[in-house]
Design an enzyme around this catalytic site. Structure first.
Site, mmCIF file in Angstrom:
data_model
loop_
_atom_site.group_PDB
_atom_site.id
_atom_site.type_symbol
_atom_site.label_atom_id
_atom_site.label_comp_id
_atom_site.label_asym_id
_atom_site.label_seq_id
_atom_site.Cartn_x
_atom_site.Cartn_y
_atom_site.Cartn_z
ATOM 1 C CE1 TYR A 199 1.207 -15.543 13.171
ATOM 2 C CE2 TYR A 199 0.977 -17.876 13.695
ATOM 3 C CZ TYR A 199 0.523 -16.746 13.054
ATOM 4 O OH TYR A 199 -0.624 -16.811 12.289
ATOM 5 C CE LYS A 242 1.670 -14.397 9.365
ATOM 6 N NZ LYS A 242 0.794 -15.572 9.137
ATOM 7 C CB THR A 254 -4.053 -20.015 6.812
ATOM 8 O OG1 THR A 254 -4.010 -18.619 7.127
ATOM 9 C CG2 THR A 254 -4.992 -20.213 5.639
#
Length: 300
Positions: A145, A175, A53
């Site tokens: 990630y 994550k 993001t």
């Protein structure tokens, strides 16, 4: 090295911070610091820079340190900043991670290399090992990630176990932005003694009920107060889930920025860096309406 199962502090809710840009394309440092403070003041326990993001793959090395320093100077403690690292070269990843850790950041969100496809677990393990070995004693608070929709690389449950066995307490969590609930369930079953963070808000509450320790969330840029019960208590919020479902009909990062522009009334938030493209005015109005409905609706 066996898994270190000594207790860690719960991770909580981190805003996957969007990166604001000036008209000339440079990072708007003051706006970024103000937004990070707002996220923390409204319930986030940390902010994560340079993630998906945050357009992290489009942020140059020199800009990374400048942004971290600007947040710290603007009142955001380094201990509340997670730094994302997205690099294909292990040396580049090590340099970016090491710089953030030396600045005192809370941790590193470390993505796998994404240029080569159809990678084996052995190859991915070797890459992560190269990064962590180069970091040496500085290696700490590494969050792996998993976002195969972007990287085309899935971090398997077994691979996470291999990295934990090799690097022990340096691996703080995962994550999981796979959007694959079965994979999330397997991660939680095998590794709930580290921070399994749910990247897809549609699965957040269910993941927390199974032992997930929170989220690094794009929606936390917008409505952290709505995300907190989901991330801390595993409380369902169908309105948030429906908003995310509608957001996914658009390019996600420009979509989040459009919603943030709607929330703040600041059109500067609509700016993105190439190769991303800002939403058209028509799409901006449509997604703004989606956000308005969430903002006006009361949490269940």
């Amino acid at each position: 090295m066996p898994h270190d199962q000594s207790p860690r502090a719960r991770f909580g809710l981190s805003a996957a911070l969007t990166t604001p840009f000036e008209e000339d394309g440079s990072i708007d440092l003051a706006r970024a610091a103000a937004h990070a403070r707002w996220c923390l003041e409204n319930g986030c326990s940390s902010v994560t820079l340079f993630g998906t993001t945050g357009e992290g793959a489009s942020i140059a090395d020199g800009e990374r340190g400048a942004l971290i320093d600007a947040l710290v100077a603007g009142g955001v403690p380094a201990s509340k900043i997670v730094a994302g690292v997205m690099a294909n070269s292990a040396a580049d990843a090590c340099r970016q991670a090491g710089d953030a850790l030396r600045r005192g950041c809370k941790g590193i969100l470390l993505a796998p290399p994404s240029y080569y496809k159809s990678l084996s677990d052995d190859g991915i393990f070797a890459w992560f090992s190269s990064v962590l070995e180069r970091l040496g004693a500085d290696a700490r608070d590494i969050i792996l990630y998993n976002i195969p929709s972007v990287t085309a690389v899935e971090l398997s449950v077994d691979l996470v176990g291999r990295l934990r066995a090799a690097f022990g307490r340096a691996i703080a969590g995962v994550k999981d932005s796979s959007g694959n609930w079965a994979h999330t369930e397997r991660l939680l079953a095998a590794h709930k003694d580290i921070a399994i963070l749910i990247g897809d808000e549609r699965d957040l509450a269910a993941g927390v009920r199974l032992g997930g320790q929170g989220a690094i969330s794009g929606m936390a840029n917008l409505v952290p107060e709505r995300l907190l019960p989901m991330a801390d208590e595993g409380r369902d919020d169908p309105q948030v889930v429906e908003t995310v479902r509608q957001l996914l009909a658009y390019p996600v990062t420009p979509g989040v920025k459009a919603m943030l522009a709607r929330r703040t009334g600041e059109s500067a938030w609509r700016r993105v860096r190439a190769p991303l493209v800002a939403l058209s005015d028509a799409d901006f109005e449509a997604i703004g309406g989606v956000f308005d409905r969430l903002r006006l609706a009361r949490a269940a």
